[in-house]
Design a protein around this motif. Sequence first.
Motif, PDB file in Angstrom:
ATOM      1  N   GLY A  71     -33.597  23.815 -32.995  1.00  0.00           N
ATOM      2  CA  GLY A  71     -33.090  22.451 -33.150  1.00  0.00           C
ATOM      3  C   GLY A  71     -33.140  21.935 -34.571  1.00  0.00           C
ATOM      4  O   GLY A  71     -33.333  20.736 -34.802  1.00  0.00           O
ATOM      5  N   ARG A  75     -40.608  18.443 -30.045  1.00  0.00           N
ATOM      6  CA  ARG A  75     -39.851  19.295 -29.141  1.00  0.00           C
ATOM      7  C   ARG A  75     -39.892  20.769 -29.547  1.00  0.00           C
ATOM      8  O   ARG A  75     -39.639  21.661 -28.729  1.00  0.00           O
ATOM      9  CB  ARG A  75     -38.392  18.830 -29.090  1.00  0.00           C
ATOM     10  CG  ARG A  75     -38.202  17.501 -28.384  1.00  0.00           C
ATOM     11  CD  ARG A  75     -36.738  17.090 -28.367  1.00  0.00           C
ATOM     12  NE  ARG A  75     -36.545  15.850 -27.607  1.00  0.00           N
ATOM     13  CZ  ARG A  75     -35.369  15.282 -27.378  1.00  0.00           C
ATOM     14  NH1 ARG A  75     -34.259  15.841 -27.875  1.00  0.00           N
ATOM     15  NH2 ARG A  75     -35.281  14.168 -26.676  1.00  0.00           N
ATOM     16  N   ALA A  76     -40.213  21.033 -30.809  1.00  0.00           N
ATOM     17  CA  ALA A  76     -40.259  22.411 -31.320  1.00  0.00           C
ATOM     18  C   ALA A  76     -41.638  23.048 -31.182  1.00  0.00           C
ATOM     19  O   ALA A  76     -41.810  24.223 -31.516  1.00  0.00           O
ATOM     20  CB  ALA A  76     -39.820  22.436 -32.785  1.00  0.00           C
ATOM     21  N   LEU A 103     -37.220   9.784 -35.080  1.00  0.00           N
ATOM     22  CA  LEU A 103     -36.323  10.782 -34.498  1.00  0.00           C
ATOM     23  C   LEU A 103     -36.621  12.187 -35.033  1.00  0.00           C
ATOM     24  O   LEU A 103     -36.517  13.179 -34.294  1.00  0.00           O
ATOM     25  CB  LEU A 103     -34.880  10.405 -34.766  1.00  0.00           C
ATOM     26  CG  LEU A 103     -34.367   9.178 -33.997  1.00  0.00           C
ATOM     27  CD1 LEU A 103     -32.914   8.878 -34.381  1.00  0.00           C
ATOM     28  CD2 LEU A 103     -34.487   9.400 -32.491  1.00  0.00           C
ATOM     29  N   LEU A 104     -36.999  12.267 -36.318  1.00  0.00           N
ATOM     30  CA  LEU A 104     -37.337  13.582 -36.864  1.00  0.00           C
ATOM     31  C   LEU A 104     -38.663  14.077 -36.284  1.00  0.00           C
ATOM     32  O   LEU A 104     -38.819  15.275 -36.010  1.00  0.00           O
ATOM     33  CB  LEU A 104     -37.397  13.522 -38.387  1.00  0.00           C
ATOM     34  CG  LEU A 104     -36.082  13.172 -39.100  1.00  0.00           C
ATOM     35  CD1 LEU A 104     -36.239  13.299 -40.619  1.00  0.00           C
ATOM     36  CD2 LEU A 104     -34.941  14.056 -38.615  1.00  0.00           C
ATOM     37  N   VAL A 121     -35.414  22.617 -36.720  1.00  0.00           N
ATOM     38  CA  VAL A 121     -36.800  22.604 -37.202  1.00  0.00           C
ATOM     39  C   VAL A 121     -37.173  24.007 -37.653  1.00  0.00           C
ATOM     40  O   VAL A 121     -36.845  24.994 -36.992  1.00  0.00           O
ATOM     41  CB  VAL A 121     -37.754  22.124 -36.105  1.00  0.00           C
ATOM     42  CG1 VAL A 121     -39.207  22.143 -36.599  1.00  0.00           C
ATOM     43  CG2 VAL A 121     -37.366  20.733 -35.628  1.00  0.00           C
ATOM     44  N   PRO A 168     -39.284  20.632 -24.292  1.00  0.00           N
ATOM     45  CA  PRO A 168     -38.083  20.519 -25.119  1.00  0.00           C
ATOM     46  C   PRO A 168     -37.364  19.179 -24.958  1.00  0.00           C
ATOM     47  O   PRO A 168     -36.408  18.906 -25.681  1.00  0.00           O
ATOM     48  CB  PRO A 168     -37.200  21.673 -24.618  1.00  0.00           C
ATOM     49  CG  PRO A 168     -37.648  21.890 -23.212  1.00  0.00           C
ATOM     50  CD  PRO A 168     -39.124  21.603 -23.197  1.00  0.00           C
ATOM     51  N   VAL A 178     -37.033  19.682 -41.206  1.00  0.00           N
ATOM     52  CA  VAL A 178     -35.999  19.361 -40.226  1.00  0.00           C
ATOM     53  C   VAL A 178     -34.681  19.256 -40.988  1.00  0.00           C
ATOM     54  O   VAL A 178     -34.554  18.431 -41.902  1.00  0.00           O
ATOM     55  CB  VAL A 178     -36.305  18.037 -39.489  1.00  0.00           C
ATOM     56  CG1 VAL A 178     -35.190  17.739 -38.486  1.00  0.00           C
ATOM     57  CG2 VAL A 178     -37.648  18.106 -38.785  1.00  0.00           C
ATOM     58  N   ASP A 179     -33.768  20.137 -40.644  1.00  0.00           N
ATOM     59  CA  ASP A 179     -32.481  20.207 -41.345  1.00  0.00           C
ATOM     60  C   ASP A 179     -32.673  20.348 -42.850  1.00  0.00           C
ATOM     61  O   ASP A 179     -31.924  19.779 -43.656  1.00  0.00           O
ATOM     62  CB  ASP A 179     -31.629  18.963 -41.049  1.00  0.00           C
ATOM     63  CG  ASP A 179     -31.229  18.870 -39.580  1.00  0.00           C
ATOM     64  OD1 ASP A 179     -31.167  19.929 -38.911  1.00  0.00           O
ATOM     65  OD2 ASP A 179     -31.014  17.743 -39.099  1.00  0.00           O
ATOM     66  N   GLN A 206     -39.712  13.349 -33.351  1.00  0.00           N
ATOM     67  CA  GLN A 206     -39.359  13.758 -31.987  1.00  0.00           C
ATOM     68  C   GLN A 206     -38.871  15.206 -31.971  1.00  0.00           C
ATOM     69  O   GLN A 206     -39.243  16.000 -31.100  1.00  0.00           O
ATOM     70  CB  GLN A 206     -38.276  12.828 -31.441  1.00  0.00           C
ATOM     71  CG  GLN A 206     -37.733  13.249 -30.070  1.00  0.00           C
ATOM     72  CD  GLN A 206     -36.722  12.257 -29.545  1.00  0.00           C
ATOM     73  OE1 GLN A 206     -37.108  11.207 -29.018  1.00  0.00           O
ATOM     74  NE2 GLN A 206     -35.437  12.566 -29.683  1.00  0.00           N
ATOM     75  N   ARG A 207     -38.058  15.571 -32.933  1.00  0.00           N
ATOM     76  CA  ARG A 207     -37.562  16.942 -33.007  1.00  0.00           C
ATOM     77  C   ARG A 207     -38.686  17.931 -33.295  1.00  0.00           C
ATOM     78  O   ARG A 207     -38.687  19.054 -32.782  1.00  0.00           O
ATOM     79  CB  ARG A 207     -36.455  17.037 -34.051  1.00  0.00           C
ATOM     80  CG  ARG A 207     -35.185  16.287 -33.613  1.00  0.00           C
ATOM     81  CD  ARG A 207     -34.196  16.097 -34.746  1.00  0.00           C
ATOM     82  NE  ARG A 207     -33.601  17.364 -35.185  1.00  0.00           N
ATOM     83  CZ  ARG A 207     -32.691  17.436 -36.164  1.00  0.00           C
ATOM     84  NH1 ARG A 207     -32.285  16.323 -36.783  1.00  0.00           N
ATOM     85  NH2 ARG A 207     -32.189  18.598 -36.508  1.00  0.00           N
ATOM     86  N   THR A 210     -39.979  12.827 -26.067  1.00  0.00           N
ATOM     87  CA  THR A 210     -39.391  11.694 -26.800  1.00  0.00           C
ATOM     88  C   THR A 210     -40.456  11.009 -27.642  1.00  0.00           C
ATOM     89  O   THR A 210     -41.638  10.959 -27.269  1.00  0.00           O
ATOM     90  CB  THR A 210     -38.784  10.672 -25.831  1.00  0.00           C
ATOM     91  OG1 THR A 210     -39.806  10.182 -24.941  1.00  0.00           O
ATOM     92  CG2 THR A 210     -37.652  11.285 -25.028  1.00  0.00           C
TER      93      THR A 210
END
Length: 395
Positions: free
Chosen positions: A65, A112-113, A105-106, A67, A28, A76-77, A108-109, A31
């Motif tokens: 997060g 993490r998911a 950055l997206l 996702v 989680p 994402v969002d 990366q999210r 990076t």
Amino acid sequence: AISNLPPELGLGGVAVWQEMLPPVAVDPAATVQDDDSDDFAGGEVRVAVILNGSGDDRLTVNAVGGVALSGSAVQVDGTTVGTVLSVGAGSTPLVIGLNANAGPLLVQRVVRAVGFSVAGTKPTADRRTIAVTVRDGDSPAATTRTAAVDVVPVNSPPALAFPRVATAISEGAPAQPLDDSATCVDEDSDDLAGGRLTIAFAGAPESGDLLTIADTAAIAIAGDKVNHATGGELGTWSGGGAADLVVDLGGSATPERIQDLLRAIAMHTASEAPAAGTRIVRATLTDGDGGSGSADIGVYVAPINDPPSVTIGAGAITWRQGDAPKAIDPAAEVADVDSGDFAGGRLTASIANGADPGDRLSLAATGDIAVAGAAIRVIAVGFAGVGGVGVRTRR
């Protein structure tokens, strides 16, 4: 010309997934950076179990997060940044194709998911090594890093079932198995060594209710041992009758063999006057690994009316002409094990053979016996003959 560099990927640590819980994030805190690519159009995220994997391993995109999955679209969002091209199952990797919306950055999210779990009920406890690879769509090279997931199996309890749900037995009938279609399943225990099968009444048993193990094609009792036709000794039994029937299980007690034993559990009633109604019999099985399962079956006990018994002396009596009526047997006995009164019944006395036309049977008043007209308080059967003397057979 300056070549485009692959993205930088930070991954590591050890995640822990416990059986029966939702997928755990592989990392989680992962990076993703890329100083020379604003978007990863044409790139991908590829995740695979590369060490100690099993066919039941699953790699997924968790809803966390911001996702989420919408069909095969990875969002994402609410913005679609890629598409799931390959579902992570067993040795097949999870592959997400990225589009122009997928900035570092997206992505990366998304990384993490990424979640890990194991399908089924028998996960191996080996630590999985998981490789995550990210390509940015611009550089011919990709970046791969690994993380680890520890798997914690949780014992699944045995599952018992009586498909018949209810059965019936009759007074006086021999013990009969309650359900010859009973089932026993334990998905993660190959044997039930150290476990116990307990058969008990759910609630206080009625007088005469008895539990036992019937001999069947698969199950035989030898002393206090329970034997299986193909599996040898399953365990040692104790109790039974009106008490709980308990079988302590040994190493030969597999779920399949205990299923055969469950189908041999029997009940009968020793009472001559059992209470009509349904008893609940409960089977409880512990698997020796901390799991326990149970199932109930209803057993309806059907009483059968027992006829009354009449006992009169075998010896002959002598009546002489001119005598008063004489009691056939002043010590005669009448009993009925399941009727407290004879309301609606009938007492009939007759001469079975050797009768003379003048013979008479009457109701005599003796001791506490009183006859007033047609009203009878207590009945005594007497014998009197007119015009002859003889001994008559009574019934």
